[in-house]
Design a protein around this motif. Structure first.
Motif, PDB file in Angstrom:
ATOM      1  N   LEU A  59      -3.995  -2.953   5.723  1.00 48.00           N
ATOM      2  CA  LEU A  59      -5.087  -2.125   6.245  1.00 48.00           C
ATOM      3  C   LEU A  59      -4.547  -0.987   7.118  1.00 48.00           C
ATOM      4  N   HIS A 113     -11.292   3.965   3.700  1.00 51.71           N
ATOM      5  CA  HIS A 113      -9.922   4.070   3.196  1.00 51.71           C
ATOM      6  C   HIS A 113      -9.571   2.961   2.213  1.00 51.71           C
ATOM      7  N   VAL A 114     -10.529   2.122   1.894  1.00 49.53           N
ATOM      8  CA  VAL A 114     -10.291   0.993   0.985  1.00 49.53           C
ATOM      9  C   VAL A 114     -11.159   1.148  -0.252  1.00 49.53           C
ATOM     10  N   VAL A 169       0.834  -1.207   0.000  1.00 52.07           N
ATOM     11  CA  VAL A 169       0.000   0.000   0.000  1.00 52.07           C
ATOM     12  C   VAL A 169       0.866   1.253   0.000  1.00 52.07           C
ATOM     13  N   ASP A 191      -3.932  -0.023  -3.791  1.00 45.60           N
ATOM     14  CA  ASP A 191      -5.068   0.113  -2.888  1.00 45.60           C
ATOM     15  C   ASP A 191      -5.192  -1.192  -2.100  1.00 45.60           C
ATOM     16  N   ALA A 192      -5.532  -1.076  -0.817  1.00 45.45           N
ATOM     17  CA  ALA A 192      -5.637  -2.266   0.020  1.00 45.45           C
ATOM     18  C   ALA A 192      -6.623  -3.282  -0.547  1.00 45.45           C
ATOM     19  N   ALA A 226      -3.243   1.648   4.903  1.00 43.13           N
ATOM     20  CA  ALA A 226      -4.328   2.345   4.217  1.00 43.13           C
ATOM     21  C   ALA A 226      -4.954   3.425   5.100  1.00 43.13           C
TER      22      ALA A 226
END
Length: 481
Positions: free
Chosen positions: A259, A193-194, A54, A59-60, A262
């Protein structure tokens, strides 16, 4: 000399080194491989490895499945190496003499030793931070020194204590990392955030490479920990226990890392261990999480120190013909290796994440051809038939140098150069692929094909596996004192 027997205390110092483990001293079940590799992967460096995907652009949402693909592909290769341990009863790099020759195996061994030093050093940096948090010390160098001493003690004690550490790390990892996952979702709106970025092939393949590279670098020493299993242990059981433990443990850690990166953004970059402690919440809980980090890093760093010692010994004894050393010399090797890794950790560059990413990808370049040759020969050419005494004899079946294997190894490394995506060099074909690094795939497939075509015409495996005479273990072994 007193030998390690199944009834011995886990604190008894291991006496076996690179020689064949006699049947009378074989013990355990494949379940031990699951706990060892699960515990070794439930640790902070694996979290950082997942975060890298990331940090460097993915992107996660896409990084997590890409890391899983890499872990599965690399885990298959790694577990195939592990399955050799019970059959042969020798360390992984000793068995590679069957492909490269007794002297020729030194070439990949040098790279293996550098790998162990690199991973031990980077692990010491992170574990040193955890020690400082636990003891409330401001000097990370002191934390690194303390962690190095702990590593040396466990690694010198050997196989049994390392497995015990793995079991402790398994329980601690499940509880600690499970709590961190809950804390992450409780503290942050992870869903927000994902999924912000669209699919990008280059960063997706980078994440695959990070997952695969993590698994493949276990290949040169994974059989060191399965070689004590009884000879009749099921290869299928050994494979699946190792595979499941390593893949599940690493994917859990890497998913958490992706995560965290992210939701945290730049806040995670300067102090990975500190951020995880802050995520834990109250001071007492953070203290326990730091202990979990320490136990996980201790387990895997002991694997590095133990494997590094075995690789150095394999290199040295290739030229002096000996297969055993005294416990004192064994301890000296391990302490010297650990001290070297501590020095590297103390003087390491501040650009930890960038250098770690390039380090992992570089390791892929030099180890995928070795894995391709070892597995192709063992499973497809020799069909699991090995002349074990000849692995220690330069004048035996495997000779001093195996030109086909060494040539294929070098060609396999060179063939990856056009596909590299390194900080210092980006291959021309990589640019056409949009920056995607697929060099490790080329290294595995291309090396396996050319080696199989050549070796099936030149190799001379025995009709069946040749084991040492029952009384050869101690009577014929010469101690290096």
């Amino acid at each position: 000399m007193t030998l390690e027997q199944p009834s011995e205390s886990r604190l008894a110092v291991e006496h076996r080194t690179i020689e064949v483990i006699p049947d009378a001293e074989r013990h355990g079940t494949p379940r031990s491989q699951f706990t060892l590799w699960f515990g070794a992967n439930m640790q902070i460096t694996a979290i950082v490895d997942g975060a890298l995907a990331v940090v460097f652009g993915a992107d996660a949402l896409w990084a997590i499945p890409a890391l899983l693909i890499g872990n599965i592909l690399g885990g298959i290769v790694m577990a195939l190496h592990s399955a050799q341990g019970p059959r042969l009863g020798v360390p992984q790099m000793i068995s590679s003499r069957a492909q490269f020759g007794v002297f020729g195996a030194v070439l990949p061994l040098v790279m293996v030793i550098l790998m162990y030093l690199g991973f031990a050093a980077t692990g010491s940096v992170l574990a040193g931070q955890a020690v400082c948090e636990i003891l409330h010390i401001d000097n990370t160098k002191v934390g690194i020194l303390i962690f190095g001493a702990l590593t040396a003690v466990v690694a010198v004690t050997g196989y049994r204590l390392i497995h015990l550490a793995g079991r402790i790390a398994t329980v601690a990892g499940i509880v600690g990392l499970g709590y961190l996952v809950i804390a992450l979702f409780a503290k942050y709106d992870v869903g927000a955030h994902v999924g912000d970025k669209s699919f990008d092939l280059a960063t997706f393949l980078l994440a695959v490479s990070l997952g695969a590279g993590w698994q493949l670098t276990f290949g040169p020493y994974v059989a060191d920990y399965s070689r004590y299993l009884p000879r009749d242990t099921s290869e299928r059981a050994t494979f699946w226990s190792t595979f499941a433990g390593s893949v599940i443990g690493s994917q859990w850690s890497m998913t958490l890392g992706a995560l965290i990166a992210a939701v945290a953004g730049d806040a995670f970059l300067p102090d990975q261990v500190g951020f995880v402690g802050d995520l834990a919440g109250p001071a007492f809980v953070a203290f326990l999480i730091y202990l979990v980090i320490l136990v996980g890093k201790l387990t895997v760093n002991c694997l590095n120190a133990y494997g590094g010692f075995m690789s150095i010994l394999t290199t040295v004894t290739a030229f002096d013909g000996r297969s055993r050393i005294s416990p004192v010399v064994r301890a000296a090797y391990i302490v010297a290796f650990t001290a070297t890794s501590v020095v590297i950790a103390i003087v390491a560059s501040a650009d930890f994440l960038g250098n770690f990413k390039n380090f992992v990808l570089l390791l892929l370049m030099v180890f995928t051809p070795w894995s391709a040759i070892n597995l192709t020969d063992y499973y497809l050419i020799s069909r699991e038939r090995v002349d074990i005494p000849a692995l220690y004899d330069p004048n035996g079946r495997y000779g001093r140098w195996n030109v086909p294997a060494l040539t294929c190894y070098v060609v396999g490394v060179v063939a990856q150069i056009p596909f590299l995506a390194q900080k210092l060099y980006t291959g021309p074909l990589t640019e056409r692929l949009g920056g995607a690094d697929i060099s490790w795939i080329v290294g595995l497939a291309f090396t396996a094909v050319i080696y199989y075509a050549w070796a099936r015409k030149t190799n001379n495996p025995p009709a069946e596996t040749i084991h040492p005479a029952a009384d050869r273990g101690d009577d014929a072994a010469t101690l290096l004192v």
